[in-house]
Design an enzyme around this catalytic site. Structure first.
Site, short mmCIF file in Angstrom:
data_model
loop_
_atom_site.label_atom_id
_atom_site.label_comp_id
_atom_site.label_asym_id
_atom_site.label_seq_id
_atom_site.Cartn_x
_atom_site.Cartn_y
_atom_site.Cartn_z
N SER A 131 -41.06 -125.38 -24.22
CA SER A 131 -41.46 -123.99 -24.51
C SER A 131 -42.23 -123.93 -25.82
CB SER A 131 -40.22 -123.10 -24.63
OG SER A 131 -40.58 -121.82 -25.12
N TYR A 144 -31.93 -121.07 -28.59
CA TYR A 144 -32.76 -121.33 -27.42
C TYR A 144 -33.95 -122.22 -27.80
CZ TYR A 144 -36.27 -120.90 -23.83
OH TYR A 144 -37.22 -121.22 -22.89
P1 NDP Z 1 -36.11 -118.08 -14.18
O1 NDP Z 1 -34.91 -117.37 -14.70
O2 NDP Z 1 -37.01 -117.35 -13.27
O3 NDP Z 1 -35.69 -119.46 -13.52
C1 NDP Z 1 -34.71 -120.27 -14.08
C2 NDP Z 1 -34.23 -121.27 -13.04
O4 NDP Z 1 -33.25 -122.13 -13.64
C3 NDP Z 1 -33.56 -120.57 -11.87
O5 NDP Z 1 -34.00 -121.19 -10.68
C4 NDP Z 1 -32.09 -120.84 -12.09
O6 NDP Z 1 -31.43 -120.94 -10.85
C5 NDP Z 1 -32.14 -122.21 -12.76
N1 NDP Z 1 -30.91 -122.51 -13.47
C6 NDP Z 1 -30.42 -121.90 -14.57
N2 NDP Z 1 -29.22 -122.43 -14.88
C7 NDP Z 1 -28.97 -123.40 -13.96
C8 NDP Z 1 -27.90 -124.30 -13.76
N3 NDP Z 1 -26.83 -124.32 -14.56
N4 NDP Z 1 -27.96 -125.17 -12.72
C9 NDP Z 1 -29.04 -125.17 -11.90
N5 NDP Z 1 -30.08 -124.34 -12.04
C10 NDP Z 1 -30.04 -123.47 -13.07
O7 NDP Z 1 -36.92 -118.53 -15.48
P2 NDP Z 1 -38.24 -119.43 -15.67
O8 NDP Z 1 -38.82 -119.86 -14.39
O9 NDP Z 1 -39.09 -118.70 -16.62
O10 NDP Z 1 -37.61 -120.66 -16.45
C11 NDP Z 1 -37.79 -122.00 -16.05
C12 NDP Z 1 -37.85 -122.86 -17.30
O11 NDP Z 1 -38.97 -122.48 -18.07
C13 NDP Z 1 -36.65 -122.72 -18.22
O12 NDP Z 1 -36.29 -124.00 -18.68
C14 NDP Z 1 -37.16 -121.87 -19.37
O13 NDP Z 1 -36.48 -122.15 -20.57
C15 NDP Z 1 -38.59 -122.32 -19.42
N6 NDP Z 1 -39.55 -121.41 -20.05
C16 NDP Z 1 -39.70 -120.11 -19.62
C17 NDP Z 1 -40.68 -119.31 -20.20
C18 NDP Z 1 -40.87 -117.89 -19.81
O14 NDP Z 1 -41.44 -117.11 -20.60
N7 NDP Z 1 -40.49 -117.46 -18.61
C19 NDP Z 1 -41.58 -119.82 -21.23
C20 NDP Z 1 -41.30 -121.19 -21.62
C21 NDP Z 1 -40.34 -121.94 -21.01
P3 NDP Z 1 -29.98 -120.36 -10.51
O15 NDP Z 1 -29.73 -119.19 -11.40
O16 NDP Z 1 -30.08 -120.02 -9.05
O17 NDP Z 1 -29.06 -121.50 -10.74
C1 8X3 Z 2 -39.61 -118.90 -23.30
C2 8X3 Z 2 -40.76 -118.47 -24.14
O1 8X3 Z 2 -41.40 -117.17 -26.15
O2 8X3 Z 2 -39.96 -116.07 -24.50
O3 8X3 Z 2 -39.38 -120.24 -23.56
O4 8X3 Z 2 -39.05 -117.76 -25.95
S1 8X3 Z 2 -40.23 -117.32 -25.23
#
Ligand code: NDP
Ligand code: 8X3
Length: 248
Positions: A131, A144
């Site tokens: 991220s 985080y």
């Molecule tokens: P979402 O919440 O849409 O997706 C997160 C996914 O992670 C879901 O499929 C969830 O599935 C899964 N997950 C969470 N905990 C678990 C667990 N214990 N076991 C298995 N699966 C798990 O968020 P994003 O798609 O945005 O996030 C994906 C990644 O991108 C994350 O690592 C996040 O930190 C990162 N990220 C996101 C950003 C953003 O602005 N959206 C920016 C930068 C990075 P379920 O709940 O069904 O288990």
């Molecule tokens: C998620 C991006 O900027 O919302 O990793 O923390 S931010």
């Protein structure tokens, strides 16, 4: 593909399956994974209900993959979450633990399960989702962001450990994207989640799926170490403008 039930993971799973790759789709919400399977024809997606925090469950799921999915070539370590938005001095320990267990230990569990297979095959690609929060601080990002800094450094460390194995390692660091992420962070508070994106034209999950796909498509001699992708309208961590700055 971990975290395939939503956001980046779901879009990337769809993208890779549409390219003809068999995709093992890991998450806890089986109903969402089944929806993904319905979107992708020909049984190219195998839904697996696994909590990545559970080391034994991850190891068992990988060991028991059916033949059509057992020859894993790519691991997209994407499952992750953020909880809370307070300063570190007033944060809740259970929220820290959930983030560390998922974002740090979850990634390690998946790596541990799959690395021996990749190394034995003499090829393969690990894509870790980091991220911009790891690089550009913002108030309330603290733990985080630190879990994501772990991912960035782990990716570089893996590169050195895997020297000579043919296994590639990429870290992708997205900025603000409208997925399920903010809703989880704010514990289902849709209004707070929406407010986060008010002044930003955020990334989409498909933008990140495209980046993953591009990294995988490079020739075997090319290792993309790191890609940082922000919305054009997000020059800072989390795109925050103070009310004063926003008014000029
Ligand atoms: P979402 O919440 O849409 O997706 C997160 C996914 O992670 C879901 O499929 C969830 O599935 C899964 N997950 C969470 N905990 C678990 C667990 N214990 N076991 C298995 N699966 C798990 O968020 P994003 O798609 O945005 O996030 C994906 C990644 O991108 C994350 O690592 C996040 O930190 C990162 N990220 C996101 C950003 C953003 O602005 N959206 C920016 C930068 C990075 P379920 O709940 O069904 O288990
Ligand atoms: C998620 C991006 O900027 O919302 O990793 O923390 S931010």
């Amino acid at each position: 593909m971990t975290g395939a039930s939503s956001g980046f993971g779901r879009a990337t799973a769809r993208r890779l399956a549409s390219q003809g790759r068999p995709v093992v789709a890991v998450a806890r919400r089986m109903d969402r994974l089944k929806e993904l399977c319905d979107e992708v024809p020909d049984g190219r997606v195998l839904p697996l209900e696994v909590d990545v925090r559970d080391q034994d469950a991850v190891a068992e799921a990988f060991a028991l993959l059916p033949d059509d999915f057992a020859d894993v070539e790519v691991v997209v370590n994407n499952a992750g979450l953020s909880r809370g938005f307070g300063p570190v001095q007033s944060a809740a320990v259970h929220q820290w633990r959930e983030m560390v267990d998922t974002n740090v230990m979850g990634q390690l569990h998946c790596l541990q399960a799959v690395l021996p297979h990749l190394i034995a095959s003499g090829s393969g690609h690990i894509v870790n989702i980091g991220s911009v929060a790891a690089v550009y601080p913002y108030t309330g990002g603290n733990v985080y962001a630190a879990t994501k800094a772990f991912t960035h450094q782990l990716s570089l460390g893996l590169r050195t450990d895997l020297e000579g194995t043919g296994v590639r390692v990429t870290c992708i660091a997205p900025g603000m994207a409208r997925t399920g992420f903010a809703l989880v962070r704010f514990d289902g508070d849709q209004e707070r989640a929406d407010a986060l994106y008010r002044d930003v034209d955020p990334l989409t999950a498909e933008d990140i799926a495209e980046a993953v796909s591009w990294c995988l498509a490079q020739p075997a001699r090319v290792n993309v170490n790191m890609i940082e992708i922000m919305p054009t309208s997000q020059p800072f961590g989390l795109g925050f403008r103070s009310p004063t700055t926003a008014k000029g």
